[in-house]
Design an enzyme around this catalytic site. Sequence first.
Site: not given
Ligand code: MRU
Length: 350
Positions: A53-55, A90, A198, A238, A248-249
């Site tokens: 996970r994480g963009a 996703r 996270q 993201d 973003n999250k």
């Molecule tokens: O749902 P996730 O955990 O894949 O979300 C992504 C993230 O970790 C965050 O939004 C993050 O700040 C961006 S990815 C470096």
Amino acid sequence: MKVGNQEYQTIWMDQEAKKVCFIDQTLLPFNFEIKSTDCSTDLITAIQTMQVRGAPVIGICGALALVLALKNNTSTDHIIDMAQKIIQARPTAVNLAWAVNRVQESVLSQAEHKREQFAWDYVSELMEDDIRNNYQIGINGNTLIPPGKEKPFNILTHCNAGWLATVDHGTALSPIFQAHKEGKNIHIWVDETRPRNQGLLTAWELQQYDIPHTLIVDNAGGALMMNDQVDLVIVGADRISINGHVCNKVGTYLKALAARAHQIPFYVAAPLSTIDQNFKEDVNFAIEDRDSKEVTRLYGLSDEGSLVHVNYPQVKVANPAFDITPKELISGIITEKGIFKPNELKAIYE
Ligand code: MRU
């Protein structure tokens, strides 16, 4: 990055065995386990279930899924079909489509018999770029962090934009790792980031380097800012609009509002691959709406030390995973090419 004393990447290739290996993030911070697979659909599942996970690393994982898909079939139809399937794993992080489309386009430009090896080499370079770019984000973002010798400089971060969210180094955490390496006196406020927590991944990463940090519930940041306990906010992204709005999250927007109310600089760290040139003002992509169980089911250690799930009562749940922070609330965007004001991004592409 270090786990204990050993260097790791979040994901890597075993070209000889034609396999991909990755750290299973659903088990962290309780268990550290490496998974390996030679099967493309396993990597699609890994993205969907957030084992990866994480963009930025979702993008790399998607690219690797396409590489594995070439094992027994290098036909154009198969590649186009698989690329579409992977991109749908996703919807919100643009890096997935960015990486998969790049691999697809480059591979299709090759003769069929060359495609598989070409894909391995091409994605290997994408991974190297990710590592280099995120390292440079750290160098650039570190310029925002003063030495703060006497009193620690307090940085708040949301979600996990550390090395686990990339191949290595991280985005929002990369300047933090760099500042720590240079001996700067810093302390990190780590948002828990319900429902997937996270923040526990962020805390775990910081622990590996003994970087002082404190885990907080998601609603604590406003009061900390009001009480002068936050000097800087850095988050990841993201998807970033060409006009500088940041997806973003979920919860990022609230932190940006509080930071603005207290005149605290609010920075976003992301590689240029997170900028979506088709996203301008209107949200023309899906904000992922995840399973309600993520909200009503918690996972952790029991007092006896075994891993358990506990359940809330079944109630109606909404679980949007991301929000949009308007550009007006953002002090700057830290990229591998430098730090830009939101309205300067367009110029990079002109
Ligand atoms: O749902 P996730 O955990 O894949 O979300 C992504 C993230 O970790 C965050 O939004 C993050 O700040 C961006 S990815 C470096």
